[in-house]
Design an enzyme around this catalytic site. Structure first.
Site, PDB file in Angstrom:
ATOM      1  N   TYR A 105     -17.586  52.185   3.417  1.00  0.00           N
ATOM      2  CA  TYR A 105     -16.245  52.088   2.805  1.00  0.00           C
ATOM      3  C   TYR A 105     -16.351  51.768   1.320  1.00  0.00           C
ATOM      4  CZ  TYR A 105     -11.880  49.935   1.285  1.00  0.00           C
ATOM      5  OH  TYR A 105     -10.756  49.599   0.555  1.00  0.00           O
ATOM      6  N   ASP A 115     -11.968  45.242  -4.756  1.00  0.00           N
ATOM      7  CA  ASP A 115     -13.039  44.369  -5.283  1.00  0.00           C
ATOM      8  C   ASP A 115     -14.360  44.577  -4.555  1.00  0.00           C
ATOM      9  OD1 ASP A 115     -12.389  43.166  -2.836  1.00  0.00           O
ATOM     10  OD2 ASP A 115     -12.186  41.135  -3.638  1.00  0.00           O
ATOM     11  N   GLU A 116     -14.319  45.277  -3.407  1.00  0.00           N
ATOM     12  CA  GLU A 116     -15.552  45.442  -2.624  1.00  0.00           C
ATOM     13  C   GLU A 116     -16.594  46.283  -3.360  1.00  0.00           C
ATOM     14  OE1 GLU A 116     -15.245  45.899   1.503  1.00  0.00           O
ATOM     15  OE2 GLU A 116     -13.247  45.035   1.588  1.00  0.00           O
ATOM     16  N   LYS A 137     -15.379  54.014  -2.027  1.00  0.00           N
ATOM     17  CA  LYS A 137     -14.396  53.601  -3.031  1.00  0.00           C
ATOM     18  C   LYS A 137     -15.045  53.562  -4.422  1.00  0.00           C
ATOM     19  CE  LYS A 137     -10.604  52.618  -2.437  1.00  0.00           C
ATOM     20  NZ  LYS A 137      -9.349  53.421  -2.293  1.00  0.00           N
TER      21      LYS A 137
END
Ligand code: NAD
Ligand code: TYD
Length: 336
Positions: A150, A126-127, A154
């Protein structure tokens, strides 16, 4: 079904491997893992002797080796967990994050395309949606707004994976889950870090004001969701996996202190994480509608079971927290 799982020695990957074998969901599970600091074959000790399980020591960035493993296994599906998974490490040292999460995912997608793998499940987070203003919840069409190296890596790997569906018709499906917690989680993430520190009476380092909100999923729930997506998810689609369990970090830390019988005075407010996202919030309506999945574990129940597991596995904790972990802890928290 023959499954090739990448990153199966990590936290979620190992739970998925254990579940797939325990529930007879696969005739063969091959775990392809580089065994970085986060990869630990002890997490798979319970299946090590199972004839349906095999380990392939490999880096997903190593194309010849990945192709060799794929050609040998000819899996019906790849479930791709392998990643550098920690935001703070990605801030301290972004290079390995981009190498594994982007180059590695690319290498794996290419190998899957060349070997005509019939299913590719790309496990994401969800980030990638970044911080979300209340009362919004991110559905799968929500714009991407990554804040950390990060989450950027992703988001990039999600787009790359989906482009292989659009361009090459590789049957890729992407999942984006909120914060998982449970047994075997490396104690760099909030919950295991705080509870293992609490056991030892050490300070609990809360970033900034501690009011940042995360959605929490007890490990069995996202693993069940991945199994559902593997069988019912549509190629080319994204599925959010959320726990309907939004809590501020400080509240999570206080519940850990209560459950471990330690005083609130162990909380230490420390300098905030740079670029810290304030709030994550997910809608999993699509997953629920298309597969019938819903989260089953309450936060207090999941937390109590997690605390029990860490209490009963102090040797695992001791080994994991020695060596490299100490250097990381000093680097990330020493000057904070
Ligand atoms: P983890 O850090 O516990 O495990 C990562 C695993 O990948 C380790 O076994 C490691 O050895 C392996 N690995 C790393 N680099 C590799 C490489 N180059 N080649 C082969 N193997 C390599 O991670 P996790 O928390 O289990 O997360 C798994 C996946 O789920 C990640 O893709 C992560 O982005 C995603 N995810 C995690 C969460 C969470 O809350 N932990 C939430 C949503 C999504
Ligand atoms: P983390 O477990 O690293 O997951 P993520 O950053 O992927 O959401 O962190 C969860 C939340 O807890 C996040 O808001 C950062 C905060 N946090 C702390 O306050 N102190 C810590 O020592 C850690 C590791 C995290």
């Amino acid at each position: 079904m023959k499954l090739l799982v990448t990153g199966g020695a990590g936290f979620i990957g190992s739970a998925f491997v254990r579940m797939a074998l325990a529930e007879n969901r696969a005739a063969l599970v091959v775990n392809l893992d580089k065994l970085t600091y986060a990869g630990n074959l002890e997490n798979l000790a319970s299946v090590a002797g199972d004839s349906r399980y095999r380990f392939a020591h490999a880096d997903i960035c190593d194309a010849p080796r990945v192709n060799e493993v794929l050609a040998g296994v000819q899996p019906d599906a790849i479930v791709h967990f392998a990643a550098e998974s920690h935001v703070d490490r990605s801030i301290l040292s972004p290079e390995p994050v981009f190498q594994t999460n982007l180059r590695g995912t690319f290498t794996l997608l290419e190998a899957a395309r060349l070997n005509r793998v019939p299913r590719f499940l790309h496990v994401s987070t969800d980030e990638v949606y970044g911080s979300i203003e209340p009362p919004d919840e991110a559905g799968e069409e929500y714009p991407l707004k990554a804040s950390s190296p990060y989450s950027a890596s992703k988001a990039g790997s999600d787009l790359l994976a989906l482009s292989y569906f659009v361009t090459y018709r590789l049957p890729v499906t992407v999942t984006r889950a909120s914060n998982n917690y449970g047994p075997y989680q490396f104690p760099e993430k909030l919950i295991p870090l705080m509870l293992t520190n609490a056991f030892e009476g050490l300070p609990l380092p809360v970033y900034g004001d501690g009011r940042q909100i995360r959605d929490r999923l007890s490990l069995e729930d996202p693993c069940r969701a991945l199994v559902s997506v593997l069988s019912l998810g549509r190629p080319g689609e994204i599925y959010n996996i959320g726990g309907n369990c939004s809590l501020p970090n400080l509240e999570v830390v206080r519940r850990i202190l209560r459950a471990t019988g330690q005083p609130d005075s162990l909380v230490r407010t420390v300098a905030d994480r740079p670029g810290h996202d304030r709030r994550y919030a997910l809608s999993s309506a699509k997953l629920q509608r298309e597969t019938g999945w819903s989260p089953q574990v309450s936060f207090d129940g999941g937390l109590a079971r997690t605390i029990d597991w860490y209490r009963q596995n102090q040797e695992w904790v001791r080994r994991v927290k020695s060596g490299e972990y100490r250097n990381y802890y000093e680097l990330n928290y020493g000057g904070r």
